[in-house]
Scaffold this active site. Structure first.
Site, short mmCIF file in Angstrom:
data_model
loop_
_atom_site.label_atom_id
_atom_site.label_comp_id
_atom_site.label_asym_id
_atom_site.label_seq_id
_atom_site.Cartn_x
_atom_site.Cartn_y
_atom_site.Cartn_z
N GLU A 262 6.49 -7.29 -8.38
CA GLU A 262 5.98 -8.39 -9.20
C GLU A 262 6.58 -8.22 -10.58
O GLU A 262 6.04 -7.50 -11.42
CB GLU A 262 4.44 -8.32 -9.28
CG GLU A 262 3.74 -8.47 -7.96
CD GLU A 262 3.70 -9.92 -7.47
OE1 GLU A 262 4.03 -10.84 -8.24
OE2 GLU A 262 3.34 -10.11 -6.30
N CYS A 296 3.38 -12.56 -17.62
CA CYS A 296 4.56 -12.78 -16.78
C CYS A 296 4.73 -14.27 -16.52
O CYS A 296 5.84 -14.76 -16.32
CB CYS A 296 4.45 -12.00 -15.48
SG CYS A 296 2.90 -12.32 -14.63
#
Ligand code: NAD
Length: 508
Positions: A262, A296
């Site tokens: 991720e 993110c």
């Protein structure tokens, strides 16, 4: 403690409310600073590579016992964990704010995500289903079963110090896997607090929870590398930057271990001529400046149709100028500090580069330096760019929003997809032809594609993750649980013959 009290409470009160003892937070080699004012708030003890190996050995033993506990019973442990988290939501949320600098509302939101994924995982513990598949041979059945896989190492980033641990841990635990957390070296306190919460849940659960089921490994990348190096760590779920992901992937490929990656994002919003601009404006501001641009999924690129550019941009620039930057513990603050001055320097460098590439910068620069000289408070920046130049292809982990114009949707989608990262994306449009094209095979190439919602703030029910340099991993909802289990295909012959598949004749 009320929200109002959080402004006046001192840092040590916030730490001790999470039941962390002075022994745990003083005398260690790792200094923890708070982005709130840049001061050192703890010196925590770090683990060595030998300690990591000892934890892995404990995890191996824990796996032998935990994989035999029925999955719904494993779910009971996660249910208890969810209860403990509900009781600790405010204390832990405040510690998240103190340690990583996101505003208190977002600190609470992070803990709520932990609670939500626990609820999801409890239900999942009764739904770890496989398949039955038609066999081509008479008197045969075929089925697919999912089994526990082994230790799951969970490496996490500073900007979400607790939720991603829980997205992974809640699923891994119901799937039958022990977990070893390796938090960011910038945010170890929150993980120590989470470990305490887990220890309480395990004590209530009883002796079915083996020693070594949930562990926390504190230290820098070397201890993370001890996890990636060990063949006894079946799965590594790593959240962080693209360079970290490439290093982890290279280490894991040496032993062909499983990864869930991720990594960084470079997320865009297309604002079409038919967009509801009031809604778009709110979504842009929250997703670009929330967590001070350190998500993110933060919005980094705005791709605006040329017909509405001159209407939207002045409004946006005006809202930015009025944003309240300040202590993340104060209830009226919308933008807290960056994690440290290194991040502020990165932001300044990116803004300089953007100017060289023809950008017109609104905002940016250090602020509140008189009140917080050792912290890194910045004004969020909007940069109007003549085209999507090199700087827009990189993720700078700070509140910089680049804006470019487009004239037709295919061009906008091409711009949106032209960067190396592929995490989150969105379109604001009320034209169903446009929105469906954006979601189609020729539309966004990201793991997340939203319509009339910003790119950040995902719910836990869907699978979370992205494509290309974002790493391809999926966590959280949908069928992400399958990454924490091993798949077994079994064919059973209940006939009195032994026919071979594909009709092969092999008489002996
Ligand atoms: P980082 O890459 O510097 O560190 C992340 C973690 O990896 C830390 O715990 C670190 O100690 C560890 N690490 C670094 N190198 C390692 C190695 N070779 N082996 C094992 N462990 C190693 O990231 P950061 O600065 O803490 O976080 C910001 C980055 O994380 C941004 O790029 C952001 O987009 C990304 N991020 C991604 C997601 C997502 O879900 N896609 C979520 C949060 C953050």
């Amino acid at each position: 403690m009320t929200v109002q009290d959080t402004i006046t409470s001192n840092h040590q009160d916030i730490i001790s409310a999470c039941q962390l003892s002075t022994d745990e937070t003083t005398g260690g080699a790792l200094a923890v600073t708070t982005p709130v004012d840049g001061s050192v708030i703890a010196n925590v003890h770090v683990h060595s590579v030998e300690d990591a190996d000892a934890m892995i050995a404990k995890g191996v033993e824990a796996f032998k016992a935990w994989r035999k506990v029925p999955a719904p019973r494993r779910g009971e442990l996660v249910r208890l964990l969810g209860e403990e988290l509900r009781a600790e939501k405010e204390n832990l949320g405040r510690l998240v704010t103190l340690e990583c600098g996101k505003i208190y509302q977002e600190g609470l939101g992070e803990v709520q995500e932990m609670i939500d994924i626990c609820d999801f995982a409890v239900g999942l513990s009764r739904q770890l289903y496989g398949l039955t598949i038609a066999s081509e041979r008479p008197g045969h059945t075929m089925r697919e079963t999912w089994h526990p896989n082994g230790i799951c190492g969970i490496i996490t980033a500073f900007n979400f110090p607790v939720a991603p641990w829980c997205w992974n841990a809640a699923l891994a635990l119901v799937c039958g896997d022990p977990v070893i957390a390796k938090p960011s070296e910038k945010t170890p306190l929150t993980q120590l607090a989470v470990q305490k919460i887990c220890d309480r849940a395990m004590a209530k659960f009883g002796s079915d929870a083996p020693e070594g089921l949930i562990q926390s490994l504190i230290g820098e990348r070397e201890v993370g590398q001890a996890l990636t190096a060990s063949k006894d760590v079946a799965i590594i779920s790593a959240t962080g930057s693209v360079p970290m992901g490439k290093a982890v992937a290279a280490d894991m490929s040496k032993r062909l271990g499983k990864t869930i990656l991720e990594l960084g994002g470079n997320n865009a919003m297309i604002v079409a001529p038919s967009a509801d601009l009031d809604m778009a404006l709110r979504a842009i501001v929250f997703s670009a400046v929330g967590t001070a641009g350190q998500r993110c999924t933060s919005l980094r690129r705005l791709i605006v149709h040329e017909d509405i550019y001159d209407t939207l941009m002045p409004r946006l620039i005006k809202v930015y100028a009025g944003l309240k930057v300040g202590s993340p513990l104060a209830p009226t603050t919308l933008v807290g500090p960056l994690i440290d001055q290194g991040s502020m320097n990165q932001m300044n460098k990116a803004l300089e580069q953007a100017k060289v590439e023809g950008g017109k910068v609104h905002g940016g620069g250090q602020t509140l330096a008189a009140d917080y000289p050792d912290a890194a408070y910045v004004s969020p920046a909007i940069v109007e760019m003549p085209e999507q130049s090199a700087i827009m292809h990189t993720e700078t982990f700070a509140p910089i929003l680049y804006a470019v114009k487009y004239s037709d949707l295919d061009e906008a989608i091409a711009l949106q997809n032209a960067v190396p990262q592929g995490l989150s994306s969105c379109i604001f449009s009320t034209d169903v032809r446009e929105t469906e094209e954006f979601l189609s095979a020729v539309g966004s190439d990201c793991g997340i594609a939203n319509v009339n919602i910003g790119p950040s703030g995902a719910e836990i029910g869907g699978a979370f993750g992205g494509e290309k340099e974002t790493g391809g991993g999926r966590e959280s909802g949908s069928d992400a649980w399958k990454s924490y289990m091993r798949r077994q295909t079994s064919t059973v012959n209940y006939s009195r013959e032994l026919p071979l598949a594909q009709g092969i004749v092999f008489d002996i």
